[in-house]
Design an enzyme around this catalytic site. Sequence first.
Site, mmCIF file in Angstrom:
data_model
loop_
_atom_site.group_PDB
_atom_site.id
_atom_site.type_symbol
_atom_site.label_atom_id
_atom_site.label_comp_id
_atom_site.label_asym_id
_atom_site.label_seq_id
_atom_site.Cartn_x
_atom_site.Cartn_y
_atom_site.Cartn_z
ATOM 1 N N MET A 294 -21.328 86.464 -40.667
ATOM 2 C CA MET A 294 -21.809 87.515 -39.772
ATOM 3 C C MET A 294 -22.422 86.926 -38.500
ATOM 4 O O MET A 294 -22.444 87.568 -37.464
ATOM 5 C CB MET A 294 -22.846 88.381 -40.500
ATOM 6 N N CYS A 295 -22.929 85.707 -38.568
ATOM 7 C CA CYS A 295 -23.487 85.040 -37.403
ATOM 8 C C CYS A 295 -22.447 84.076 -36.840
ATOM 9 O O CYS A 295 -21.618 83.526 -37.589
ATOM 10 C CB CYS A 295 -24.746 84.266 -37.762
ATOM 11 N N THR A 296 -22.497 83.867 -35.525
ATOM 12 C CA THR A 296 -21.605 82.898 -34.900
ATOM 13 C C THR A 296 -22.206 81.515 -35.094
ATOM 14 O O THR A 296 -23.113 81.105 -34.372
ATOM 15 C CB THR A 296 -21.427 83.207 -33.399
#
Length: 675
Positions: free
Chosen positions: A536-538
């Site tokens: 979900m996070c880069t």
Amino acid sequence: MPLVQFAPFSSLIHPSFWHELTNLKIDVLRLSDEALPISGSYSVGRSVTDRESGSEIALACNLTVGSESFDKEIKASPGTILASGTFKNYNTIEEFKAADKAALFNHEVNKIWDRIVITRDTRFLNHFLLITFADLKKYKYYYWFAFPAFVAKPAWEILDDGWKDATEEFSAEQLFKIHEQLRSRSSPLPFFLIQHDASIGPVEDFASFFGSTPTERPTIGFVDPSAHPTNPGWPLRNLLAYLRALHPGSSSTLRVLCWRDTEIPISSWKSRVGVIKVESGKQQETDERPSAVGWEKNPQGKLGPRMADLAPMMDPTKLANQAVDLNLKLMRWRILPALDLDKISSTKCLLLGAGTLGCYVARTLMGWGVRTITFVDSARVSFSNPVRQPLFEFEDCLAGGKPKAECAAARLKKIYPGINASGHSLSVPMPGHPVPATSVAQTKKDVERLEALIAAHDAIFLLMDSRESRWLPTVIGAAKGKIVLNAALGFDTFLVMRHGARCTGLPPNSSRLGCYYCNDIVAPSDSLTDRTLDQMCTVTRPGLASIAAATAVELLVSLLQHPDGMHAAAPQANQDPGLPTDGSGDSVLGLVPHQLRGFLAQFRNIHIVGAAYDCCTGCSETVLQAYEKEGFEMMLKAFNDSKYLPTLTGLDKLYDEGEAVLESVDWDEDGDADF
């Protein structure tokens, strides 16, 4: 008998002169220290009345320069006299200090003397010299004026009772007549001759003006910038040298009218008159140039330059306006004379995504002088953002976090108040993310806002976290003919690319570069559901985002400088940047590639060229024409039905053909084949 004392010129510089010099230095002169013509002006001397004593206090004998002084077509305003000058600006303070002042001064003196002897023109008698050094970073300007004036040997003496009111030698009617003649001339007359009947004429006619009857005391006049009761102004010195050089036999005794009256009606005449004399034992030869003086003294009363410090006087916002473009304009001095900065600064940029990429893209755009930057984002600032996203601070995370788009725009204005920055909290609808019936109206409004924003901007940056979020702006940007740039991050890799421009009226995909979706045979769909935290996070190496963002902006600027703009062809794909190219894809900044793929683990970039795909779900004519025909209804189908785009573009048939090929293969199920 007392010697004649002259009131020297004092320089008076309007701040506008320094602003004009700044622009001239940056945009025109650059590294040139060539001498240029310049103009100044002066008017009759003025005085003020002391409130306590009631006495008149003479003001300085000023020669004024302003922003108009560099104008070659300048004309004198009523009541003023123009003076020509030579201007020379040095590139460094060391060059300014080391300049051969004597040689510069003598060069200008010789020019004045040559005009006297050769052309007998009096218009050059008030010539001046100005040398400068402009410290454009600190807004300090070093300057030194010289007002060359010839030295009379022997000196002039004042006869009779010295300088007197003009009314003691002229009647009121004669003074009015002189005033009207001076005022009615098409061009101001700095020096003039006066007949017995108060008729005036040019000094050039000295030999014939007074007729066949010689006069013992020819009367000369000049517009006097001095208001001192006993000291005539500096212009008189060169006028006397002119007459002694050209008419030595008839100019040893002169009656001088120092003209100081311009206002009507005149309550009391301010002009002065006196008779002056010089011993004429030895007549001066016309080819013998007298010595000259004229360098202006500094405020300490010593011969030396002065310094104007404009920084404390200037509005900080205006200071920023001039300073932010300084580095860019300096590029054109030596490196890129053909760089078109106006094209860059006028480009309106829309940033879809105000996260790590969006923040770095915005900062780099500002560095290139872009003045309009708009953010679109639906998120709020979280505690993990400020260390990676340079437009946010810790306080922005409190109380649930500020909206990212608005917060980023506000921070840009704090960095530079002259930026036109705005933020819009907007969620971009995505394919494969069904829209509930209750949300259709709001989704339609969001789409309309996005369409309006894309239409109002020139370049669209796609800086979002997911693949499917880039689909809608890809379609709208292609349909509206906008520059679309993509930046996407992996852990230690990045992709930066420009979308190919739509080629209407040409065969399908003719000379057209592909978009973000042209290399995919899979339509964008929901990739966000059921992702783990790291998905979900880069998750990237911290330096990668700034590299990719800067690359995307530099690609835009190179594209803007290309003569073909967004239709520029891509250079040949070349994995070795050391090999030469044919130059077909170059702008003044170099290559304008289609795609750049960066590999941070190897510190390596490669160029890729991808052709447009006629089954592309983002930019194919099938998709664009469906959007232009059906509008939001077509988009709603794409949002709600993951099979809509494959069916519309023909990708579903490609899937079926692939499945058929796989089923036709005779697989060895035993797995015992020899290799």
